[in-house]
Design a protein around this motif. Sequence first.
Motif, mmCIF file in Angstrom:
data_model
loop_
_atom_site.group_PDB
_atom_site.id
_atom_site.type_symbol
_atom_site.label_atom_id
_atom_site.label_comp_id
_atom_site.label_asym_id
_atom_site.label_seq_id
_atom_site.Cartn_x
_atom_site.Cartn_y
_atom_site.Cartn_z
ATOM 1 N N GLU A 1 0.813 -1.218 0.000
ATOM 2 C CA GLU A 1 0.000 0.000 0.000
ATOM 3 C C GLU A 1 0.845 1.267 0.000
ATOM 4 O O GLU A 1 0.344 2.354 0.299
ATOM 5 C CB GLU A 1 -0.955 0.024 1.214
ATOM 6 N N ASN B 1 -3.957 -2.481 3.952
ATOM 7 C CA ASN B 1 -5.371 -2.736 3.672
ATOM 8 C C ASN B 1 -5.912 -3.757 4.677
ATOM 9 O O ASN B 1 -5.164 -4.336 5.467
ATOM 10 C CB ASN B 1 -5.575 -3.204 2.219
ATOM 11 N N LEU B 2 -7.212 -3.973 4.645
ATOM 12 C CA LEU B 2 -7.853 -4.809 5.657
ATOM 13 C C LEU B 2 -7.930 -6.274 5.231
ATOM 14 O O LEU B 2 -8.877 -6.978 5.562
ATOM 15 C CB LEU B 2 -9.260 -4.265 5.953
ATOM 16 N N ASN C 1 -4.938 -8.405 9.319
ATOM 17 C CA ASN C 1 -5.742 -8.391 10.542
ATOM 18 C C ASN C 1 -5.236 -9.403 11.571
ATOM 19 O O ASN C 1 -5.490 -9.264 12.767
ATOM 20 C CB ASN C 1 -7.212 -8.668 10.225
ATOM 21 N N THR D 1 -4.788 2.078 9.595
ATOM 22 C CA THR D 1 -6.073 1.518 9.211
ATOM 23 C C THR D 1 -6.550 0.629 10.365
ATOM 24 O O THR D 1 -5.737 0.188 11.181
ATOM 25 C CB THR D 1 -5.931 0.691 7.919
ATOM 26 N N PRO D 2 -7.860 0.338 10.460
ATOM 27 C CA PRO D 2 -8.382 -0.394 11.626
ATOM 28 C C PRO D 2 -8.115 -1.898 11.558
ATOM 29 O O PRO D 2 -9.032 -2.718 11.482
ATOM 30 C CB PRO D 2 -9.881 -0.079 11.582
ATOM 31 N N GLU E 1 -10.133 4.074 7.932
ATOM 32 C CA GLU E 1 -9.915 3.398 6.658
ATOM 33 C C GLU E 1 -9.141 4.319 5.729
ATOM 34 O O GLU E 1 -9.234 5.544 5.813
ATOM 35 C CB GLU E 1 -11.262 2.997 6.042
ATOM 36 N N ILE E 2 -8.378 3.723 4.850
ATOM 37 C CA ILE E 2 -7.447 4.467 4.012
ATOM 38 C C ILE E 2 -8.157 5.527 3.160
ATOM 39 O O ILE E 2 -7.600 6.593 2.878
ATOM 40 C CB ILE E 2 -6.630 3.500 3.125
ATOM 41 N N LYS E 3 -9.403 5.274 2.775
ATOM 42 C CA LYS E 3 -10.139 6.227 1.951
ATOM 43 C C LYS E 3 -10.429 7.522 2.702
ATOM 44 O O LYS E 3 -10.752 8.544 2.087
ATOM 45 C CB LYS E 3 -11.443 5.595 1.448
ATOM 46 N N GLU E 4 -10.330 7.488 4.032
ATOM 47 C CA GLU E 4 -10.584 8.662 4.851
ATOM 48 C C GLU E 4 -9.319 9.449 5.182
ATOM 49 O O GLU E 4 -9.385 10.537 5.749
ATOM 50 C CB GLU E 4 -11.265 8.237 6.163
ATOM 51 N N TRP E 5 -8.168 8.904 4.821
ATOM 52 C CA TRP E 5 -6.909 9.491 5.278
ATOM 53 C C TRP E 5 -6.634 10.881 4.694
ATOM 54 O O TRP E 5 -6.109 11.740 5.390
ATOM 55 C CB TRP E 5 -5.748 8.550 4.939
#
Length: 357
Positions: free
Chosen positions: A206, A265-266, A271, A291-292, A312-316
């Motif tokens: 990533e 990524n998740l 995880n 990321t969570p 989440e990465i889209k919110e970074w």
Amino acid sequence: MNSLYLISNTKKTIREGGMARNKAFEDELRRRNAKIFTYTSMNFYYRVFIFIKTLFFLFFVKKSTVVILQNTFITYIFPLPFFKYNLMIKFIEKILKSTLRKNIVYFEVNDLIYEQSIDLKLEINPNSLIYEDFVFKLPNIKFIFASHKMRDYVVEKYNIEFKNTQVILNGAPEILTIDELKKENSLQNAKPIKFIYVGTLNKGREIEKLINIFENQHHELYLMGESGEWINLYEKKNVVYLGSFGEHEALLKTSQFDIGVIPYNLAFYYNLCYPTKNSFYLSAGLPILSTPLEETKNVINSLSDSIAIFAEIKEWKSLIMDLDKSKIISMKKNVNQIKQKVYWSTILSHLKIEVFS
């Protein structure tokens, strides 16, 4: 004759998490008066010599406790290509069952190679699954896992007795001197916010996505680790590749930044694992933006609920743009209150090794 042995491998300069873990285990077991077999070279003749020497040791050792690190096992003792052949598997099984009958054996598991290869989009070695199926079905062996969720996954998949397992998370060294600690706080009030990623920088982690997040940002991203030369091709003024350094020097340099990042990524494996960089950032005095990831979030929140930001990465992109320096400084103070909990010395003090008396 020693009753406690460690079979390990290290490099002269520690530049990645796997070797840092091996070195930490060596230091701890040496403190416990273990006899250490440390393998250091990939020279063909050296590896043949080590293979023969280790076979004799495993076959003849008795009434002892033997700790074997996975990385050493599949590099120097029984490399993954061996598991391609049924005859070789039977030979390995005979040797190890002999060792297990006469000794207490602990097997340290820092990664699940097969699952990791799938989620990191690495070349999948079909022998890695055969190896995992083999080693996790050995009788009377005790396992030391690098994360709780990794342990839970293996226990359920292979029906291993929980009492024969334990978890030793990835830790980090400590910044030792007063002068070094002063360096840690020297950039606290500087602007913009300086983000740092420390770790192996090969594609598939990533990294490209992380770099693009800093497009048109006034904050800065620094990257440190092996295999990152390609980053310079991006020619972004606020994205800088620092190079690769030994563990202690890397820790000192990291302490001069504001916040460490984990952009994974998740995927399933991310995880399960607890990346070494979690403890590395905290030891350097940095809060974390991640990321969570399940294991990471569980461990970090067990230390404190105010030392990390999970999103989440889209919110970074928007999160980073709006991040306030005062929040980072407050989080740093919280990190300094708990960081001793992630030192290798603290984590490995909980390692339970039954030794023949």
